[in-house]
Design a protein around this motif. Structure first.
Motif, PDB file in Angstrom:
ATOM      1  N   UNK A 178       0.821  -1.220   0.000  1.00  0.00           N
ATOM      2  CA  UNK A 178       0.000   0.000   0.000  1.00  0.00           C
ATOM      3  C   UNK A 178       0.852   1.266   0.000  1.00  0.00           C
ATOM      4  N   UNK A 179       1.845   1.341   0.879  1.00  0.00           N
ATOM      5  CA  UNK A 179       2.671   2.558   0.905  1.00  0.00           C
ATOM      6  C   UNK A 179       3.459   2.693  -0.401  1.00  0.00           C
ATOM      7  N   UNK A 180       3.932   1.560  -0.931  1.00  0.00           N
ATOM      8  CA  UNK A 180       4.695   1.604  -2.173  1.00  0.00           C
ATOM      9  C   UNK A 180       3.864   2.079  -3.352  1.00  0.00           C
ATOM     10  N   UNK A 181       2.676   1.510  -3.489  1.00  0.00           N
ATOM     11  CA  UNK A 181       1.817   1.845  -4.629  1.00  0.00           C
ATOM     12  C   UNK A 181       1.255   3.259  -4.509  1.00  0.00           C
ATOM     13  N   UNK A 182       0.750   3.617  -3.331  1.00  0.00           N
ATOM     14  CA  UNK A 182       0.174   4.958  -3.158  1.00  0.00           C
ATOM     15  C   UNK A 182       1.217   6.049  -3.342  1.00  0.00           C
ATOM     16  N   UNK A 183       2.313   5.944  -2.607  1.00  0.00           N
ATOM     17  CA  UNK A 183       3.335   6.988  -2.685  1.00  0.00           C
ATOM     18  C   UNK A 183       4.062   6.974  -4.029  1.00  0.00           C
ATOM     19  N   UNK A 184       4.442   5.783  -4.481  1.00  0.00           N
ATOM     20  CA  UNK A 184       5.121   5.681  -5.766  1.00  0.00           C
ATOM     21  C   UNK A 184       4.241   6.114  -6.924  1.00  0.00           C
ATOM     22  N   UNK A 185       2.969   5.726  -6.864  1.00  0.00           N
ATOM     23  CA  UNK A 185       2.037   6.087  -7.928  1.00  0.00           C
ATOM     24  C   UNK A 185       1.839   7.589  -8.050  1.00  0.00           C
ATOM     25  N   UNK A 186       1.636   8.252  -6.917  1.00  0.00           N
ATOM     26  CA  UNK A 186       1.409   9.699  -6.963  1.00  0.00           C
ATOM     27  C   UNK A 186       2.685  10.473  -7.263  1.00  0.00           C
ATOM     28  N   UNK A 190      -6.995   7.730   4.048  1.00  0.00           N
ATOM     29  CA  UNK A 190      -5.770   8.198   4.702  1.00  0.00           C
ATOM     30  C   UNK A 190      -4.596   8.156   3.739  1.00  0.00           C
ATOM     31  N   UNK A 191      -4.466   7.068   3.002  1.00  0.00           N
ATOM     32  CA  UNK A 191      -3.339   6.921   2.088  1.00  0.00           C
ATOM     33  C   UNK A 191      -3.413   7.926   0.937  1.00  0.00           C
ATOM     34  N   UNK A 192      -4.633   8.211   0.470  1.00  0.00           N
ATOM     35  CA  UNK A 192      -4.790   9.203  -0.595  1.00  0.00           C
ATOM     36  C   UNK A 192      -4.328  10.582  -0.127  1.00  0.00           C
ATOM     37  N   UNK A 193      -4.759  10.963   1.075  1.00  0.00           N
ATOM     38  CA  UNK A 193      -4.369  12.266   1.620  1.00  0.00           C
ATOM     39  C   UNK A 193      -2.854  12.364   1.778  1.00  0.00           C
ATOM     40  N   UNK A 194      -2.246  11.307   2.295  1.00  0.00           N
ATOM     41  CA  UNK A 194      -0.793  11.309   2.489  1.00  0.00           C
ATOM     42  C   UNK A 194      -0.051  11.302   1.157  1.00  0.00           C
ATOM     43  N   UNK A 195      -0.559  10.545   0.203  1.00  0.00           N
ATOM     44  CA  UNK A 195       0.092  10.467  -1.099  1.00  0.00           C
ATOM     45  C   UNK A 195       0.070  11.819  -1.806  1.00  0.00           C
ATOM     46  N   UNK A 196      -1.056  12.511  -1.733  1.00  0.00           N
ATOM     47  CA  UNK A 196      -1.151  13.838  -2.350  1.00  0.00           C
ATOM     48  C   UNK A 196      -0.216  14.817  -1.639  1.00  0.00           C
ATOM     49  N   UNK A 197      -0.234  14.781  -0.300  1.00  0.00           N
ATOM     50  CA  UNK A 197       0.593  15.718   0.477  1.00  0.00           C
ATOM     51  C   UNK A 197       2.076  15.539   0.196  1.00  0.00           C
ATOM     52  N   UNK A 198       2.518  14.302   0.034  1.00  0.00           N
ATOM     53  CA  UNK A 198       3.950  14.049  -0.172  1.00  0.00           C
ATOM     54  C   UNK A 198       4.379  14.213  -1.629  1.00  0.00           C
ATOM     55  N   UNK A 199       3.425  14.395  -2.534  1.00  0.00           N
ATOM     56  CA  UNK A 199       3.782  14.492  -3.958  1.00  0.00           C
ATOM     57  C   UNK A 199       3.601  15.897  -4.533  1.00  0.00           C
TER      58      UNK A 199
END
Length: 203
Positions: free
Chosen positions: A54-62, A120-129
């Protein structure tokens, strides 16, 4: 071929970016996601394969998507600001890098939780990207294969996010602020390098 076209090509050539430089920028951008993953690893009791995926796909994807969006936006203005392209790349990378360093120095707390839900993961992925979006704009003023660039950034972020999750679960928060500072310093250094190379070529 007109003189203006030749000058445009020379400008783009002087601002070209090799694989090593792209790899360094990818690592710098991934540090935000790495830091958040460290916090997630600290918050969760036991790291499972699903957590890592999950962290890999969400963060890597965004991190891959945002530079592509930024590039598309930047291309619209590339010809208009062509003579200032090196300054734009320098300013964008420097601002992003300095902001990362400033945020890292303001606090070391890991304000995270063990929730891996899509909200939660969407919010974090957007914030970090968000930083990656701005870097994507700078790619429009550089000679970059944008497809290769976004794939590289996505894969590096995917891998470092998983590493951050595992390190956070094992060692806690100690890597968080250091990672953000290193990432910020990398982006500032790359901005300075681009500017120096252009000014040297123009001299």
């Amino acid at each position: 071929m007109s003189l203006s076209t030749l000058q445009s090509l020379n400008s783009l050539t002087s601002l070209s970016m090799g694989f090593l430089e792209l790899l360094i920028i990818a690592v710098g951008l991934a540090m935000d996601a790495f830091a958040v993953s460290v916090c997630k690893g600290l918050a969760v009791g036991r790291v499972r394969a699903s957590h890592a995926l999950k962290v890999g796909v969400w963060f890597g994807g965004f991190q891959a998507l945002m530079p592509l969006v930024g590039y598309a936006l930047g291309v619209s203005f590339a010809q208009v600001v062509e003579q200032f392209d090196h300054w734009i790349a320098f300013v964008l990378l420097s601002i992003i890098g300095i902001n990362m360093i400033r945020e890292a120095r303001e606090g070391d707390s890991c304000g995270s939780n063990s929730d891996f839900s899509w909200r939660i993961m969407l919010a974090m992925a957007v914030a970090t990207s968000i930083d990656a979006l701005a870097v994507g704009v700078s790619f429009a003023f550089l000679r970059v294969n944008v497809v290769w660039a976004v794939v590289t950034i996505g894969v590096i972020t995917f891998l470092l996010s998983i590493v951050g999750l595992l390190l956070g679960n094992r060692f806690g928060c100690r890597f968080k602020s250091k990672a953000e500072i290193v990432g910020g310093a990398i982006l500032v250094a790359m901005g300075v390098k681009i500017l120096i190379e252009h000014l040297s070529a123009a001299a």
